[in-house]
Design an enzyme around this catalytic site. Structure first.
Site, PDB file in Angstrom:
ATOM      1  N   ASP A  93      45.759 -16.365 -12.085  1.00 46.85           N
ATOM      2  CA  ASP A  93      46.443 -15.140 -11.650  1.00 46.85           C
ATOM      3  C   ASP A  93      47.810 -14.985 -12.307  1.00 46.85           C
ATOM      4  O   ASP A  93      48.137 -13.929 -12.823  1.00 46.85           O
ATOM      5  CB  ASP A  93      46.558 -15.080 -10.110  1.00 46.85           C
ATOM      6  N   ASP A 152      53.917 -18.991 -13.990  1.00 50.34           N
ATOM      7  CA  ASP A 152      55.333 -18.815 -13.638  1.00 50.34           C
ATOM      8  C   ASP A 152      56.138 -19.852 -14.423  1.00 50.34           C
ATOM      9  O   ASP A 152      56.507 -19.622 -15.566  1.00 50.34           O
ATOM     10  CB  ASP A 152      55.436 -18.969 -12.118  1.00 50.34           C
TER      11      ASP A 152
HETATM   12  P1  IMP Z   1      53.766 -22.375 -11.855  1.00 48.44           P
HETATM   13  O1  IMP Z   1      53.263 -23.780 -11.807  1.00 48.44           O
HETATM   14  O2  IMP Z   1      55.251 -22.296 -11.600  1.00 48.44           O
HETATM   15  O3  IMP Z   1      53.406 -21.665 -13.152  1.00 48.44           O
HETATM   16  O4  IMP Z   1      53.127 -21.639 -10.618  1.00 48.44           O
HETATM   17  C1  IMP Z   1      52.043 -20.823 -10.716  1.00 48.44           C
HETATM   18  C2  IMP Z   1      51.512 -20.513  -9.342  1.00 48.44           C
HETATM   19  O5  IMP Z   1      52.566 -20.082  -8.460  1.00 48.44           O
HETATM   20  C3  IMP Z   1      50.544 -19.362  -9.395  1.00 48.44           C
HETATM   21  O6  IMP Z   1      49.222 -19.803  -9.627  1.00 48.44           O
HETATM   22  C4  IMP Z   1      50.745 -18.704  -8.046  1.00 48.44           C
HETATM   23  O7  IMP Z   1      49.898 -19.314  -7.100  1.00 48.44           O
HETATM   24  C5  IMP Z   1      52.175 -18.975  -7.677  1.00 48.44           C
HETATM   25  N1  IMP Z   1      53.070 -17.835  -7.973  1.00 48.44           N
HETATM   26  C6  IMP Z   1      54.061 -17.779  -8.882  1.00 48.44           C
HETATM   27  N2  IMP Z   1      54.686 -16.590  -8.866  1.00 48.44           N
HETATM   28  C7  IMP Z   1      54.060 -15.863  -7.911  1.00 48.44           C
HETATM   29  C8  IMP Z   1      54.259 -14.511  -7.423  1.00 48.44           C
HETATM   30  O8  IMP Z   1      55.121 -13.740  -7.842  1.00 48.44           O
HETATM   31  N3  IMP Z   1      53.412 -14.118  -6.430  1.00 48.44           N
HETATM   32  C9  IMP Z   1      52.434 -14.925  -5.919  1.00 48.44           C
HETATM   33  N4  IMP Z   1      52.221 -16.184  -6.349  1.00 48.44           N
HETATM   34  C10 IMP Z   1      53.036 -16.648  -7.336  1.00 48.44           C
HETATM   35 MG    MG Z   2      47.174 -19.483  -8.974  1.00 46.61          MG
END
Ligand code: IMP
Ligand code: MG
Length: 178
Positions: A103, A106
């Site tokens: 999805d 981040d």
């Molecule tokens: P990362 O490891 O920081 O890249 O985190 C990614 C995960 O954080 C995604 O798979 C989402 O589950 C969650 N996430 C990050 N940003 C958002 C947002 O704006 N809305 C909802 N979920 C988010």
């Molecule tokens: Mg996710």
């Protein structure tokens, strides 16, 4: 519905459904062109990617396999060294062409860890298809070949994405305003 309230936060529509679907179709077309003679294995990361995957995969016009995976996180001795296990990967990915359907990327730590785990099983290639990339927030080096939107560092919900497990059901994407 222009505004929604989920628990203590208010959100406003920022990307309407039609615009999302337009970008999803564009990415689907790219994947069709790039992998015309392949039989990819799509690994859909639950829960957030379920709506995106349903729309993206119905654009795909080659024979392909689809599996659903998810992370179970458990903490190690230190919180900062949280280890995430991958559940549902009950298929041999050796020499396969993998497309991870996510999805949102981040910081990128989740995706990086997933790629490293998958790489141990020696797939032929691994590609990323992400609905959103928060590119200003990216902390690791990731080659995200397929994405629908690059977005700023605001919290969003809808179209599968949640705030505390709420909001996944909404058709549009909403950004937090309050
Ligand atoms: P990362 O490891 O920081 O890249 O985190 C990614 C995960 O954080 C995604 O798979 C989402 O589950 C969650 N996430 C990050 N940003 C958002 C947002 O704006 N809305 C909802 N979920 C988010
Ligand atoms: Mg996710």
């Amino acid at each position: 519905m222009n505004k929604i309230t989920l628990k203590d936060r208010t959100f406003k529509v920022s990307i309407p459904e039609l615009e999302i679907l337009r970008q999803v179709r564009r990415v689907g077309t790219e994947i069709n062109q790039d992998f015309a003679s392949e039989k990819p294995l799509f690994l859909v990361v639950l829960n957030g990617a379920f709506v995106f995957a349903a729309d993206l995969l119905r654009e795909i016009n080659m024979a392909c396999e689809i599996r659903f995976i998810r992370f179970s996180s458990y903490s190690g001795t230190e919180r900062s060294h949280e280890v995430k296990q991958i559940l549902g990967l009950d298929v041999d990915i050796k020499d396969r062409l993998i497309v991870v359907v996510e999805d949102i990327v981040d910081s990128g730590y989740t995706m990086k860890q997933l790629l490293e785990t998958l790489a141990k099983q020696q797939p032929k290639q691994i590609h990323i298809a992400s609905l959103f990339v928060k590119s200003d927030n990216l902390k690791v080096n990731l080659d995200i070949k397929y994405y629908c939107f690059k977005i700023p560092n605001d919290f969003i919900v809808g179209y599968g994405l949640d705030y505390d497990d709420l909001g996944r059901n909404f058709r549009d994407i909403y950004t937090v305003i309050d």
